[in-house]
Design a protein around this motif. Structure first.
Motif, PDB file in Angstrom:
ATOM      1  N   THR A  84      54.856  63.352  45.369  1.00  0.00           N
ATOM      2  CA  THR A  84      54.577  64.317  46.445  1.00  0.00           C
ATOM      3  C   THR A  84      53.865  63.679  47.623  1.00  0.00           C
ATOM      4  OG1 THR A  84      52.571  64.885  45.259  1.00  0.00           O
ATOM      5  CG2 THR A  84      54.442  66.392  44.987  1.00  0.00           C
ATOM      6  N   LYS A 106      62.113  60.498  40.765  1.00  0.00           N
ATOM      7  CA  LYS A 106      60.844  61.198  40.542  1.00  0.00           C
ATOM      8  C   LYS A 106      60.956  61.966  39.230  1.00  0.00           C
ATOM      9  CE  LYS A 106      60.115  62.058  45.424  1.00  0.00           C
ATOM     10  NZ  LYS A 106      59.910  63.107  46.441  1.00  0.00           N
ATOM     11  N   TYR A 118      58.718  64.382  36.498  1.00  0.00           N
ATOM     12  CA  TYR A 118      57.487  65.118  36.222  1.00  0.00           C
ATOM     13  C   TYR A 118      57.429  65.348  34.720  1.00  0.00           C
ATOM     14  CZ  TYR A 118      53.719  68.497  36.768  1.00  0.00           C
ATOM     15  OH  TYR A 118      52.522  69.146  36.699  1.00  0.00           O
ATOM     16  N   ARG A 163      51.318  68.677  41.448  1.00  0.00           N
ATOM     17  CA  ARG A 163      52.436  69.623  41.384  1.00  0.00           C
ATOM     18  C   ARG A 163      53.744  68.833  41.330  1.00  0.00           C
ATOM     19  NH1 ARG A 163      54.515  69.856  46.461  1.00  0.00           N
ATOM     20  NH2 ARG A 163      53.066  69.177  48.051  1.00  0.00           N
ATOM     21  N   GLN A 164      54.754  69.521  40.845  1.00  0.00           N
ATOM     22  CA  GLN A 164      56.046  68.847  40.708  1.00  0.00           C
ATOM     23  C   GLN A 164      56.712  68.763  42.077  1.00  0.00           C
ATOM     24  OE1 GLN A 164      58.701  70.854  37.997  1.00  0.00           O
ATOM     25  NE2 GLN A 164      60.416  69.597  38.662  1.00  0.00           N
ATOM     26  N   ALA A 165      57.173  67.574  42.446  1.00  0.00           N
ATOM     27  CA  ALA A 165      57.912  67.445  43.711  1.00  0.00           C
ATOM     28  C   ALA A 165      59.226  68.206  43.566  1.00  0.00           C
ATOM     29  CB  ALA A 165      58.201  65.968  44.000  1.00  0.00           C
ATOM     30  N   GLU A 166      59.685  68.765  44.680  1.00  0.00           N
ATOM     31  CA  GLU A 166      60.907  69.580  44.638  1.00  0.00           C
ATOM     32  C   GLU A 166      62.092  68.842  44.017  1.00  0.00           C
ATOM     33  OE1 GLU A 166      62.268  71.299  48.336  1.00  0.00           O
ATOM     34  OE2 GLU A 166      60.352  72.363  48.443  1.00  0.00           O
ATOM     35  N   ASP A 167      62.184  67.544  44.329  1.00  0.00           N
ATOM     36  CA  ASP A 167      63.331  66.787  43.831  1.00  0.00           C
ATOM     37  C   ASP A 167      63.006  65.966  42.582  1.00  0.00           C
ATOM     38  OD1 ASP A 167      61.608  65.334  45.385  1.00  0.00           O
ATOM     39  OD2 ASP A 167      63.132  64.148  46.394  1.00  0.00           O
ATOM     40  N   TYR A 174      62.229  67.451  35.810  1.00  0.00           N
ATOM     41  CA  TYR A 174      61.184  67.963  34.918  1.00  0.00           C
ATOM     42  C   TYR A 174      61.535  67.594  33.474  1.00  0.00           C
ATOM     43  CZ  TYR A 174      58.078  71.326  32.662  1.00  0.00           C
ATOM     44  OH  TYR A 174      57.119  71.911  31.892  1.00  0.00           O
ATOM     45  N   GLY A 231      67.098  65.356  54.341  1.00  0.00           N
ATOM     46  CA  GLY A 231      65.686  65.731  54.350  1.00  0.00           C
ATOM     47  C   GLY A 231      64.764  64.556  54.615  1.00  0.00           C
TER      48      GLY A 231
END
Ligand code: DC
Length: 430
Positions: free
Chosen positions: A128, A137, A139, A187-191, A194, A323
């Motif tokens: 993040t 990435k 998580y 927090r978990q990055a959007e991309d 998990y 992005g």
């Protein structure tokens, strides 16, 4: 291009063990970012610094020397690998890691340690904050119950006395601290991918992550190749024309194509074509059903498929990372326009962007402004159902310069105008 893997997650998820294993197996430099915060904590404790004394902390940070090797941690030349894992560091590190100056300095150090290298970093804010553009990435998570069980087992093995209740309280306290931190909270990055490790053994987690990273590494290699434009040779031109002829014939068999406004494409100078984007067939229709060569800008991810990579290279498709501020891609676009080539860009940025209500991207207008070229709006009408009519309506070239004003949002306004013209052209059916 260096390859960066970010592993984030709360404590007790096995991040350390797994990351160090993956580093060895994949030949990546392992950076345990938690260790850097632990070193600062140890130094502040040793020097008896008041944690409110920002000036003193800044001074310490200026002169601190932290080195991470494969299995050791050095603070100012001294091996502190064991000391930083015990109290009083354990009970103070969370507080220290939330001091703004400490964070800034450690993030800088972590980036410097990684600079130009293939790395795997483990921490709380890697995906993040430290490397928001990391190639992979992950998580890692696990239920509190499971993490309590693991920590208690570890404590017993290390001969540390603790009750389950104490361990639980400690984990909940740290979770709360990490997740609600004012700066760079966990927090978990959007991309990020998990991975819940609650019901997995360490070996299973290692295997799972190894597979994910290996496949992302392979993708990254293909994507990077997308940025290397292959030379224009007779051979390439012949192949392109054969593919073009073959696929264009299919279009003519399956659709009743009606093109209008072709006179708007007559310029010998470079320009940009902006169209609405329903599906992949529309981009192909513009490229295949045109005498002139049109180079589309497409998301770089597409290059990870070998067959699309081949087509992308044959048609000189310019990749762009979504992005992200993809300077390489922008430079490729500007160079193409300077060489009087024609670029195709979808201002919606994605398929059916209008339906999804996405904000119109201003990249095309930005590039047109920089390259001093015009934008030709194109409206594509029809559903692309077999044997239906497909309309490709080219509109009058738009001069972006005419929108220039003191308003900092003028590029957005120009982009919206281009999109309005496109929408109007999609409805033209004569
Ligand atoms: O992973 P660890 O337990 O060694 O981390 C020590 C502390 O540092 C922990 O309280 C969380 C904090 N930390 C952080 O805030 N950001 C990171 N990237 C890594 C660790």
């Amino acid at each position: 291009m260096p390859f960066v893997v970010a592993i984030d997650g709360p404590s007790g998820t096995g991040k350390g063990t797994v990351t160090s294993y993956l580093a060895k197996k994949l030949n990546l430099l392992y950076i345990d970012t938690g260790a850097t915060y632990r070193c600062v904590t140890l130094k502040l404790l040793k020097e008896k610094v008041n944690l409110e004394d920002t000036e003193k902390i800044k001074e310490i940070l200026k002169n601190i020397n932290i080195e991470l090797t494969k299995d050791k941690v050095f603070l100012d030349g001294e091996d502190v690998s064991l000391e930083i894992r015990k109290d009083p560091v354990n009970s103070n590190v969370s507080q220290v890691s939330h001091i703004l100056e400490v964070r800034q300095s450690m993030v800088e150090l972590q980036r410097k340690m990684s600079d130009g290298k293939n790395v795997i970093l483990e921490g709380r804010d890697i995906g993040t904050n430290v490397f928001p553009n990391a190639d992979v990435k992950i998580y890692l998570d696990a239920s509190v119950d499971e993490r309590v069980k693991r920590r208690q087992k570890q404590n017993i093995e290390k001969g540390i006395e603790s009750t389950e209740e104490e361990v639980r309280k400690n984990i909940e306290f740290r979770d709360n601290n990490d997740k609600n931190a004012e700066i760079a909270p966990l927090r978990q990055a959007e991309d990020a991918i998990y991975v819940d490790t609650s019901s997995l053994s360490i070996k299973q987690v290692e295997k799972k992550l190894y597979k994910i990273i290996k496949s992302k590494k392979r993708d990254a290699k293909w994507i990077e190749r997308g940025y290397i434009q292959t030379k224009e040779t007779i051979h390439k031109k012949i192949i392109r024309n054969i593919i073009k002829y073959f696929l264009a014939s299919l279009y003519h068999i399956f659709y009743r194509i009606k093109k209008t406004g072709l006179e708007n494409l007559e310029s010998d100078e470079g320009f940009i074509i902006c169209a609405n984007h329903i599906n992949y067939l529309d981009a192909a229709a513009i490229v295949l059903l045109n005498k002139k060569k049109i180079r589309f800008v497409a998301k770089s991810d597409l290059y990870r498929f070998p067959i699309i990579s081949f087509l992308g290279h044959t048609f000189d498709v310019i990749p762009i990372k979504r992005g992200k501020n993809d300077l390489t891609s922008i430079k490729m676009c500007l160079k193409a326009l300077k060489n009087n080539e024609i670029l195709g860009i979808f201002p919606e940025g994605t398929r059916k962007g209008l339906e999804k209500n996405v904000k119109i991207k201003n990249g095309a207008a930005f590039i047109a402004d920089k390259a001093k070229v015009k934008i030709v709006p194109v409206g594509i009408g029809g559903s692309f159902k077999p044997f239906s009519k497909v309309y490709i309506n080219y509109g009058k070239p738009i001069d972006i310069k005419s929108f220039e004003s003191d308003d900092p949002n003028w590029i957005d306004e120009a982009s919206n105008y281009v999109m309005e013209q496109i929408i109007m052209l999609t409805n033209k059916k004569d």
